[in-house]
Every structure is written in structure tokens, then in C-alpha cells.
Design a protein around this motif. Structure first.
Motif, PDB file in Angstrom:
ATOM      1  N   LEU A  35      -8.292  11.591   6.256  1.00  9.90           N
ATOM      2  CA  LEU A  35      -6.902  11.760   6.890  1.00  9.90           C
ATOM      3  C   LEU A  35      -6.474  13.111   6.717  1.00  9.90           C
ATOM      4  CD1 LEU A  35      -5.598   8.184   6.300  1.00  9.90           C
ATOM      5  CD2 LEU A  35      -7.080   8.913   8.137  1.00  9.90           C
TER       6      LEU A  35
ATOM      7  N   LEU B  38     -13.161   7.563   5.004  1.00 12.30           N
ATOM      8  CA  LEU B  38     -12.005   7.898   5.914  1.00 12.30           C
ATOM      9  C   LEU B  38     -11.585   9.423   5.505  1.00 12.30           C
ATOM     10  CD1 LEU B  38      -9.281   5.126   5.130  1.00 12.30           C
ATOM     11  CD2 LEU B  38      -9.864   6.291   7.603  1.00 12.30           C
TER      12      LEU B  38
ATOM     13  N   MET C 164      -3.995   5.814  14.146  1.00 15.01           N
ATOM     14  CA  MET C 164      -3.603   5.650  12.847  1.00 15.01           C
ATOM     15  C   MET C 164      -3.342   4.269  12.375  1.00 15.01           C
ATOM     16  SD  MET C 164      -4.137   8.220  11.019  1.00 15.01           S
ATOM     17  CE  MET C 164      -2.892   8.225   9.667  1.00 15.01           C
TER      18      MET C 164
ATOM     19  N   SER D 259      -6.514  13.571  -0.954  1.00 13.38           N
ATOM     20  CA  SER D 259      -6.181  14.294   0.366  1.00 13.38           C
ATOM     21  C   SER D 259      -7.229  13.634   1.387  1.00 13.38           C
ATOM     22  CB  SER D 259      -6.605  15.875  -0.021  1.00 13.38           C
ATOM     23  OG  SER D 259      -7.865  15.899   0.314  1.00 13.38           O
ATOM     24  N   ARG D 260      -8.234  13.089   1.218  1.00  6.64           N
ATOM     25  CA  ARG D 260      -9.054  12.487   2.109  1.00  6.64           C
ATOM     26  C   ARG D 260      -8.353  11.371   2.685  1.00  6.64           C
ATOM     27  NH1 ARG D 260     -13.569  13.403  -1.348  1.00  6.64           N
ATOM     28  NH2 ARG D 260     -13.393  11.369  -2.167  1.00  6.64           N
ATOM     29  N   LEU D 261      -7.398  10.688   1.915  1.00  2.00           N
ATOM     30  CA  LEU D 261      -6.915   9.365   2.452  1.00  2.00           C
ATOM     31  C   LEU D 261      -5.328   9.617   2.900  1.00  2.00           C
ATOM     32  CD1 LEU D 261      -7.672   7.079  -0.493  1.00  2.00           C
ATOM     33  CD2 LEU D 261      -8.841   7.048   1.685  1.00  2.00           C
ATOM     34  N   GLY D 262      -5.175  11.126   3.154  1.00  7.08           N
ATOM     35  CA  GLY D 262      -3.965  11.537   3.679  1.00  7.08           C
ATOM     36  C   GLY D 262      -2.555  11.285   2.674  1.00  7.08           C
TER      37      GLY D 262
ATOM     38  N   TRP E  12      -4.528   0.317  -2.151  1.00 15.68           N
ATOM     39  CA  TRP E  12      -5.482   0.028  -0.907  1.00 15.68           C
ATOM     40  C   TRP E  12      -6.563  -0.715  -1.264  1.00 15.68           C
ATOM     41  CZ3 TRP E  12      -6.164   4.500   3.030  1.00 15.68           C
ATOM     42  CH2 TRP E  12      -4.931   5.385   3.389  1.00 15.68           C
ATOM     43  N   PRO E  13      -7.531  -1.154  -0.342  1.00 14.99           N
ATOM     44  CA  PRO E  13      -8.712  -1.854  -0.731  1.00 14.99           C
ATOM     45  C   PRO E  13      -9.578  -1.053  -1.195  1.00 14.99           C
ATOM     46  CG  PRO E  13      -8.282  -1.731   1.919  1.00 14.99           C
ATOM     47  CD  PRO E  13      -6.934  -1.202   1.198  1.00 14.99           C
ATOM     48  N   LEU E  14     -10.471  -1.749  -2.067  1.00 14.29           N
ATOM     49  CA  LEU E  14     -11.446  -0.989  -2.682  1.00 14.29           C
ATOM     50  C   LEU E  14     -12.459  -0.478  -1.556  1.00 14.29           C
ATOM     51  CD1 LEU E  14     -12.070  -2.960  -5.926  1.00 14.29           C
ATOM     52  CD2 LEU E  14     -10.475  -0.630  -5.719  1.00 14.29           C
TER      53      LEU E  14
ATOM     54  N   MET F 135       0.882  -1.038   0.005  1.00 11.22           N
ATOM     55  CA  MET F 135       0.191  -0.029   0.077  1.00 11.22           C
ATOM     56  C   MET F 135       0.820   1.365  -0.094  1.00 11.22           C
ATOM     57  SD  MET F 135      -2.947  -0.829   3.014  1.00 11.22           S
ATOM     58  CE  MET F 135      -3.606   1.014   3.029  1.00 11.22           C
TER      59      MET F 135
ATOM     60  N   GLU G 144     -12.096   8.658  -5.217  1.00  5.79           N
ATOM     61  CA  GLU G 144     -11.349   7.923  -4.190  1.00  5.79           C
ATOM     62  C   GLU G 144     -11.284   6.314  -4.336  1.00  5.79           C
ATOM     63  OE1 GLU G 144     -12.755   8.543  -0.052  1.00  5.79           O
ATOM     64  OE2 GLU G 144     -12.081   6.655   0.584  1.00  5.79           O
TER      65      GLU G 144
ATOM     66  N   VAL H  68     -17.724   3.120   5.706  1.00  9.26           N
ATOM     67  CA  VAL H  68     -16.798   3.981   6.296  1.00  9.26           C
ATOM     68  C   VAL H  68     -16.377   4.892   5.413  1.00  9.26           C
ATOM     69  CG1 VAL H  68     -14.418   4.375   7.397  1.00  9.26           C
ATOM     70  CG2 VAL H  68     -16.167   2.715   8.301  1.00  9.26           C
TER      71      VAL H  68
ATOM     72  N   ARG I 209      -7.675   4.700  -4.248  1.00  7.21           N
ATOM     73  CA  ARG I 209      -7.472   3.419  -3.580  1.00  7.21           C
ATOM     74  C   ARG I 209      -6.676   2.263  -4.442  1.00  7.21           C
ATOM     75  NH1 ARG I 209     -11.198   2.020   0.796  1.00  7.21           N
ATOM     76  NH2 ARG I 209     -11.795   3.830   2.101  1.00  7.21           N
TER      77      ARG I 209
ATOM     78  N   ALA J  84     -10.201   1.304   6.248  1.00 10.05           N
ATOM     79  CA  ALA J  84     -10.017   1.297   4.848  1.00 10.05           C
ATOM     80  C   ALA J  84     -10.830   0.193   3.888  1.00 10.05           C
ATOM     81  CB  ALA J  84      -8.730   1.452   4.254  1.00 10.05           C
ATOM     82  N   ARG J  85     -11.063  -0.891   4.785  1.00 10.96           N
ATOM     83  CA  ARG J  85     -11.673  -2.202   4.307  1.00 10.96           C
ATOM     84  C   ARG J  85     -12.972  -2.145   4.698  1.00 10.96           C
ATOM     85  NH1 ARG J  85      -8.040  -5.855   2.627  1.00 10.96           N
ATOM     86  NH2 ARG J  85      -6.154  -4.769   3.533  1.00 10.96           N
TER      87      ARG J  85
ATOM     88  N   VAL K 259      -5.950   2.264  10.295  1.00  8.82           N
ATOM     89  CA  VAL K 259      -6.273   2.791   9.037  1.00  8.82           C
ATOM     90  C   VAL K 259      -6.481   1.794   7.872  1.00  8.82           C
ATOM     91  CG1 VAL K 259      -5.484   4.173   7.022  1.00  8.82           C
ATOM     92  CG2 VAL K 259      -5.677   5.378   9.277  1.00  8.82           C
ATOM     93  N   PRO K 260      -5.426   0.578   7.943  1.00 10.30           N
ATOM     94  CA  PRO K 260      -5.682  -0.221   7.018  1.00 10.30           C
ATOM     95  C   PRO K 260      -6.857  -1.006   7.040  1.00 10.30           C
ATOM     96  CG  PRO K 260      -3.386  -0.376   7.664  1.00 10.30           C
ATOM     97  CD  PRO K 260      -4.065   0.542   8.614  1.00 10.30           C
TER      98      PRO K 260
END
Lengths: 356, 356
Positions: free
Chosen positions: B335, B333, B319, A28-31, A298-300, A4, A289, B331, A293, B326-327, B322-323
Motif C-alpha cells: 500500500l 500487500l 482499498m 510502509s508496505r501496509l500503508g 491486522w490478521p497474521l 485494526m 511485517e 498475497v 500486522r 490481508a487475510r 484490504v482487510p
């Protein structure tokens, strides 16, 4: 073991238009931070991105510096020059990958790929020369549409041929560009499926939206589309098949015609898609997003639709309607920060949430 | 005649933390650009803002250049030094205005203002010296809480006094800062109302959310709050009264205690508020866009709630979750792009959409 991109990591985005802009906001929402690469100065995405590089597609040093500053590279448009991709790919993963780009950069390759997958497209013929065009016209019939194999979008690079006699002029208008002839498809409506595939191979699809075009430009996408549950499932399975076959990573827009004899694939776009903008108002995780992801490993996210939405593009002079639209209840405004509201230019869109 | 900041205009934001970051993203949806002013280099908001100025609050030249580059100025925190405001205000409108800042920068002024409006607060006394503290303790009773008049947040600058004998030590801990003593309020829950007032005087409120704090920091906000329709309407009317009295422009967070004898105002914050983050998942127009609309002179948007939401802050070591988050389906997210996940530091939040 999938890596990731960590929080704080950088997504490189080729192209800084409205799609890059909304991708940057989603990241940005995911940092995550974004680095935009665009040959034009002050791209709309630059206003919301951490870093912007203004350089040409053939600036090898700039491309290398860009690639080295990011964790993964994606794009907002499919016509990235091949030489640029060669440089980038050697340094960082480019997602979606080369095969998806090869297929979608060339209308002939795309149609062949879809046909080889067992999917139905409009009838088409390669037309390397005028004689081939005349032969194609006699096989497919008129009206038909002559399209450049490469670089067309929003109705550009296309000529309608209403009768075989118009073939010569249409061919001359292509000015030596490779072209294909496509037959018309009788359809009851056009829908599109926005589908995503993650690095691990998981696939997720948004509900299909129904599209209305005007002057070759998408005008409106309506959710839900007027399709049966069976047609909807067909559309989703078909999109999944395409993504899977390409080992695709990211979001893809799949445009489909709904016909009496089933679904016909009109076009695929290996990127977030205008007909998926409704997801900003209708889903917990929107297409932007979802794409970030996917390309970041990242996971969907959850693309289940929780509202009926009509997305309408704001094109050129539509910008005069903004003060009134800002006043409307249940309207989400999305403006792209572009300077000049030229005719035919996509300036923004609204997502109208439909209640009751 | 109200002047709207036009599309393409620039919002100046004092402070570049997570609130400035989410304000900047919201402004981008309206086609507006943001210029962030923050003394710390690389503020989180800078990653999604068009322009960033890194300069001290007493750098008059930088403040002037900042003001001259923007159309209107707002802020993400209320403790802007007065001298900086003097410079800025001479050049551009600062919204919310000076009165709101004066009231909320000083706990004593705030309480006096609320009392003069006929609203109920916790019992409080000005404690200029230790004798005053002892007198206040004998009137209000213990336990009580000694708070600095200025600059406290997230439980900092506060001391609990369980018995009058602890008064001397608590007073010494204030190290000469002006302080007030507040009595405890017995409440069934704490709620907050996020309210907005536009330049034209229109007021709009979001549904109240119910807050849970841990270690003095907001942990969770739940929508809907467990209040009666009458309490909800009371809360909304009370918030409207505050905004109206201040001729307020922008979004305000109003924290209320729900008690047997009605609503007690805990605190007001003249800015977007952590307890309003749920609006990102629950409303067509979230608190950040609402604030930008207000300060830019745009009409207020629709804050009607279309979903039940639980907002949870991600603080410090959260934090690591987060992983897994994200799943999770449903939700959202958010960040903040902060580097180091120190204990007690707000790193992000999740909005969990609650179904059925």
C-alpha cells in the motif's frame, strides 16, 4: 471486536536501530507510517521512518507527545525503562505487553516463568551474593556461566566460570549487579523459532532456523535446520505455549538447544529477532511485517517457507565484502545505514537463497 | 573505473509517489539514503525517505540545494521539465540520462527512435494540423488513436477516432497540443519487459509479464506470460537493444504487443514500471533495487524469477478489499500511504504467489 490500525495510521517504535528500520519498511508496505523514539540522534530507522523523536527515556513530555501521535506502540529491544512504559501505557496500547517485557527483562524471572510452564531450561540459580554463587557452583558444577539478570545482550554481561576457584573474581566483575548462574547444556545444535501471535489469539510460527554464534554474536542462521520433523513440531508447540501463556501480541524469538533429552529453552526475546531475518528471502510475509500486522491488530500473514535460505550477519569489517556480495547471484543484501563499522557491530546481513 | 555511490551515500529522487516510495525502501536495503524532491507536500515517498524537499520544478535555488545534497539523481516519472534538468545535470549525474528522457518525453521522438533502431511500432504520423490528421487518417485508416506528443499517461490525453468524420472534433479536443495519430495494432496480448542496464554496460532483463488494462489503467500483470520461448527471447533481445542504443543507466519498462507478425513496441518508460511490481515477490532482487543498483553504479542484481506471480493493482475503491486481502495466504500487500482513495487512483497493489 478487534480494532485494526487503519491504513495511514501510525506505529510508534521504541528504538531506532536496524530492527526498527526493518519494521518501518515493513509497515510502509501496509500503508502505515512509523514514528521512531530513540535517545540517539540520527538512528538508522530514522532514514525510513515518517517521524523521529530524539529524546531520553526519562523525558516524560517527549514520551507523552510521542504516545499521543501514534495509534499503537511497539519496540525493537526489551530493555525499555519501566517508568517510560508507565507513561506510554497510560496513553496507548504497548504491544507486546507488560508481562512479556517483565519476563524477558530479567533472566531469573524468565527462567522461573519457563520452568513454571513446564518447559526445560539450563539449570540455574539466583546468586544474590558470593556465598550463593559458591553454593550454586557446587550444585550445578563447573563449567558454568554467570550472567547479569538484566541488560545483557550479544554475550555482554557474562562470565564463564571454568572452576569453582574462579567464582570470586567472576562475581566481583558483576560489580554489584544482580546475577544468575547457568549450567552448560550439552546440545547438538541451537535453533530458533520465530513465532507470532495476533490480537485475536491466533498463533503462527516460521520454520525453525539453525544458529551458529561466534564470539557471542549470531553469525549465521540456516534454513532448514538439521532437526527431525518431530523436533520441529516440538519447537513450534513449545513456542506457541509461551506466546499463549503471555497473551502475547507480536513476534517473539525463541532460542532452543536441541539435546538428546529434548528441547531446552535458551532465551526468549519479545521482538523481531536476528535469527528471523531469513524470512525476508524465504517467506511471502517476513517477520517484520508479521510483527507490524500483529501489533496493528491486522490478521497474521502467511509465513510458509518457500525457499532454503542461509542468513549471514555482516559484522564490523565484513562491510569490506559488500562490493563482492553485491555481485553474487542469489544474495539479498540488507545494510543498516550505520556510520562506523566498529568491530562487533552489526552492520547488515545477507540472505543467500540456496537452490537445488 | 566506475564509481559506486558508497554505503551511506544519498540518492536524489525526483517525484515522491509510489514509485519513489518503493525506490526509497529498496535503497535502504543497500544502506543508501534517499532525498525526495516533489512539488506536492507530504508525498508518499516522504514517509520512508531520509530527506524531503517540497519545492516547485522551477525553483532553481531548491533544485541546486537538492542536487548538492545527493550523490546521484534519478526520477520516478519521465516528464521532468527541461530547465530543471539543466540545473540538476550541471551538478550531479542524472540517470537514466538526457537521451532517454528526450526520447520518452515525446511520443513522436520515441516512435522515430524505435523505427530508426529497426524495431516495429504501430503505424504513426505526426499531425501538426487538422489537414495532416485527415491525411494521416486516410493513410493509416480508422479506427485510430490521437495522442498528445507529451505528458499523457494512464490513458489521459488520448482520443479514439472510429471514423474520419470524428477527426475534427478529436483534433479540437487536443486544444492546440502537438499530437500524433497511431493506428491500431491487432495483438494477441500485451507483455512488458523490465530491463536494466548498469553503468558498466551490463544488461539484465526480468521475465516478460502479461498485462491486462482496464479503462486505460494497468489492472493485472501475470508471470509467466503466455508467450513462446522464442517470443520471450525476442522480447529480451529487443529490450536490450533499446537500452544499449540509449547508453541507458537504470531500469526501463518496455511494453510490447504480441502479434502474428512478431513483437510491436507500444511504449517505453525510462523508470521502474507498474508492470514490474511482481518482481517484489518473484525475484531475489526486485526492479526497485535493480534501478538503485544501476544508478548508484553498483553491479546489477539477480533478477531470475523463482515464482509464478500475479500482480494486481488496487485502484480507488479497491482499498475496501484490504482487510480481506490481508487475510489471504500467498498475497503480498503493498500500500502506498496515499490519503484519499479517489476513483482511478493507484492506491496499492498485491503480488499473489501462485503455487502448483
Amino acid at each position: 471486536m478487534i480494532e485494526m490500525v487503519p491504513v495511514g495510521g501510525v506505529i510508534g517504535i521504541l528504538g531506532g536501530g536496524q530492527l526498527g528500520r526493518m519494521l518501518s519498511v515493513a509497515a510502509s508496505r501496509l500503508g502505515l507510517r512509523c514514528h521512531i523514539y530513540d535517545p540517539s540522534p540520527n538512528p538508522p530507522a530514522g532514514q525510513v521512518a515518517d517521524i523521529v523523536t530524539t529524546a531520553a527515556w526519562d523525558d516524560a513530555a517527549a514520551l507523552r507527545a510521542f504516545a499521543e501521535s501514534v495509534d499503537v506502540i511497539t519496540y525493537e529491544f526489551e530493555n525499555i525503562p519501566t517508568a517510560a512504559l508507565d507513561i506510554l501505557e497510560a496513553l496507548r496500547p504497548v504491544r507486546p505487553g507488560r508481562q512479556a517485557l517483565a519476563v524477558s527483562q530479567d533472566r531469573l524471572t524468565e527462567k522461573d516463568f519457563l520452568r513454571d510452564l513446564g518447559l526445560v531450561t539450563a539449570p540455574y540459580r539466583d546468586v544474590p551474593d558470593e556465598a550463593a554463587l559458591q553454593a550454586a557452583l557446587s550444585e550445578i558444577g563447573a563449567p558454568a556461566i554467570l550472567k547479569t539478570r538484566r541488560l545483557g545482550y550479544d554475550g555482554k554481561g557474562q562470565a564463564r566460570i571454568m572452576a569453582p576457584e574462579q567464582g570470586a573474581e567472576a562475581f566481583a566483575d558483576m560489580a554489584g549487579q544482580d546475577a544468575i548462574l547457568e549450567g552448560f547444556v550439552e546440545f547438538s545444535c541451537e535453533i530458533s523459532v520465530i513465532a507470532a501471535r495476533g490480537v485475536s489469539g491466533e498463533v503462527a510460527c516460521y520454520d525453525p532456523g539453525e544458529n551458529i554464534h561466534e564470539d557471542g554474536i549470531l553469525r549465521r542462521t540456516t534454513l532448514p535446520a538439521s532437526v527431525t520433523p518431530m523436533q520441529q513440531m516440538d519447537a513450534v508447540l513449545l513456542a506457541g505455549k509461551i506466546l499463549n501463556a503471555l497473551e502475547y501480541v507480536g513476534v517473539m524469538g525463541v532460542e532452543l538447544f536441541v539435546t538428546k533429552r529434548g528441547l531446552v529453552v535458551n532465551e526468549i526475546a519479545p521482538r523481531v529477532h536476528n535469527s528471523g531475518h531469513w524470512t525476508q528471502a524465504g517467506c511471502a510475509v517476513d517477520q517484520f511485517e508479521q510483527h507490524i500486522r500483529a501489533v496493528a491488530g491486522w490478521p497474521l500473514g502467511n509465513g510458509a517457507r518457500h525457499a532454503d535460505v542461509v542468513m549471514e550477519n555482516l559484522i564490523g569489517a565484513d562491510m569490506a565484502r559488500v562490493p563482492e556480495l553485491a555481485r553474487e547471484a542469489d544474495v539479498q543484501l540488507h545494510l543498516y545505514g550505520k556510520g562506523e563499522a566498529r568491530a562487533g557491530r552489526k552492520m547488515g546481513h545477507v540472505n543467500r537463497i540456496m537452490r537445488g
